[in-house]
Design an enzyme around this catalytic site. Structure first.
Site, PDB file in Angstrom:
ATOM      1  CG  ASN A 108      -1.692   1.227   1.442  1.00  0.00           C
ATOM      2  OD1 ASN A 108      -1.773   2.069   0.543  1.00  0.00           O
ATOM      3  ND2 ASN A 108      -2.288   1.372   2.620  1.00  0.00           N
TER       4      ASN A 108
ATOM      5  CE  LYS B  98      -0.046   3.215   4.749  1.00  0.00           C
ATOM      6  NZ  LYS B  98       0.077   3.308   6.189  1.00  0.00           N
TER       7      LYS B  98
ATOM      8  CG  HIS C 276      -5.635   1.764   5.382  1.00  0.00           C
ATOM      9  ND1 HIS C 276      -5.197   2.756   6.232  1.00  0.00           N
ATOM     10  CD2 HIS C 276      -4.609   0.886   5.244  1.00  0.00           C
ATOM     11  CE1 HIS C 276      -3.950   2.473   6.587  1.00  0.00           C
ATOM     12  NE2 HIS C 276      -3.569   1.355   6.008  1.00  0.00           N
TER      13      HIS C 276
ATOM     14  CD  GLU D 151      -2.743   5.418   6.873  1.00  0.00           C
ATOM     15  OE1 GLU D 151      -2.748   5.479   5.621  1.00  0.00           O
ATOM     16  OE2 GLU D 151      -1.796   4.926   7.515  1.00  0.00           O
TER      17      GLU D 151
ATOM     18  CD  GLU E 269      -3.229  -2.712   7.559  1.00  0.00           C
ATOM     19  OE1 GLU E 269      -2.130  -2.924   7.055  1.00  0.00           O
ATOM     20  OE2 GLU E 269      -3.902  -1.700   7.336  1.00  0.00           O
TER      21      GLU E 269
ATOM     22  N   GLY F 215       2.774   2.273  10.744  1.00  0.00           N
ATOM     23  CA  GLY F 215       3.689   3.394  10.553  1.00  0.00           C
ATOM     24  C   GLY F 215       4.449   3.797  11.811  1.00  0.00           C
TER      25      GLY F 215
ATOM     26  CB  SER G  53       5.611  -1.652  11.933  1.00  0.00           C
ATOM     27  OG  SER G  53       5.183  -0.314  12.194  1.00  0.00           O
TER      28      SER G  53
HETATM   29  P1  PGA Z   1       3.021   0.330   7.620  1.00  0.00           P
HETATM   30  O1  PGA Z   1       1.528   0.502   7.074  1.00  0.00           O
HETATM   31  O2  PGA Z   1       3.567  -0.933   7.007  1.00  0.00           O
HETATM   32  O3  PGA Z   1       3.745   1.549   7.147  1.00  0.00           O
HETATM   33  O4  PGA Z   1       2.945   0.240   9.111  1.00  0.00           O
HETATM   34  C1  PGA Z   1       0.702  -0.613   6.937  1.00  0.00           C
HETATM   35  C2  PGA Z   1      -0.619  -0.200   6.344  1.00  0.00           C
HETATM   36  O5  PGA Z   1      -1.078   0.913   6.617  1.00  0.00           O
HETATM   37  O6  PGA Z   1      -1.242  -0.972   5.590  1.00  0.00           O
END
Ligand code: PGA
Length: 252
Positions: A9, A11, A94, A96, A166, A172, A213
């Protein structure tokens, strides 16, 4: 058995030129890895370009979101059919989207149904926040997101999904869950509820990913867990060496 699945992803990162460069770096490392469903999810603006670059490869393309309506006056939105023009997958719900854009379980449910209706494979994201985790509400939150997000789907629909666990506190932050804890949540709060939502057979075939992460260094810890079938990768999907390492680990 369940084919391992790894999606990157990206983003809100990479211009078209930047996306092209990243794919050129990824292709030589990803192409030889067999036995893993590999998916890249760049921003909307790069989808057509990347779709051309991936032609003839076994690497799939996904969008990061979409609207559930077929068409109409929804300024700024992209429809399921538009996504389907170049993608086989779409990330839905997601954290976010949920945190910054007011996306609810009802929206997730509408989007999942709309994606399935046009033949897209939804990658449905669920996970608890730090506060929910620390107050012992992981079970309640994750099971609720699964039940509401998948409400009204037939067992056959559910079988076509990919689900990503997640934990929001791990996204992140560099603070991944442990493989064991993620496996427990997936087993108890995602796969077990799927037995009720669909049936035992379907619960056994749905791919469930871990996200938060994931890096080249810790991927194997997750992939060695019996209930975890792959990863949804954010930050590390922008780093070719890391992402190739993660995909390679999923194949092992
Ligand atoms: P990250 O994000 O690997 O940067 O922690 C995972 C995600 O948001 O799918």
């Amino acid at each position: 058995m369940r084919t391992p699945f790894v999606a990157g992803n990206w983003k809100m990162n990479k211009t078209i030129e930047g996306a092209r460069g990243l794919v050129r770096e990824l292709l030589p490392g990803l192409m030889p890895v067999a036995g893993v469903e590999k998916v890249l999810c760049p921003p909307f603006t790069s989808l057509m370009t990347i779709s051309d670059l991936l032609k003839g490869s076994d690497i799939g393309l996904g969008a990061q979101d979409m609207h559930w309506k077929e068409a109409g006056a929804y300024t700024g939105e992209v429809s399921p059919e538009m996504v389907k023009e170049c993608c086989r997958y779409v990330i839905i719900g997601h954290s976010e989207r949920r945190a910054y854009f007011g996306e609810t379980d009802e929206h997730v449910n509408l989007k999942v149904k709309a994606a399935l209706a046009v033949g897209l494979t939804p990658i449905v994201c669920v996970g608890e926040t730090l506060e929910e985790n620390e107050s012992g509400r992981t079970r309640e939150v994750v099971e609720h997101q699964v039940a509401q997000g998948l409400a009204g789907l037939t067992a056959l629909d559910v079988a076509r999904l990919v689900i990503a666990y997640e934990p929001v506190w791990a996204i992140g932050t560099g603070r991944a869950a442990t493989g064991e804890v993620a496996n427990q949540v997936v087993a108890a709060h995602i796969r077990t509820p799927l037995v009720n939502l669909a049936n035992e057979e379907v619960a056994g075939v749905v791919r469930v990913l871990y996200g938060g992460s994931v890096t080249g260094a810790n991927a194997t810890e997750f992939f060695s867990q019996p209930e975890i079938d792959g990863a949804l990768v954010g930050g590390a999907s922008l780093k070719p060496v890391d992402f190739i390492q993660i995909v390679t680990a999923a194949a092992a």
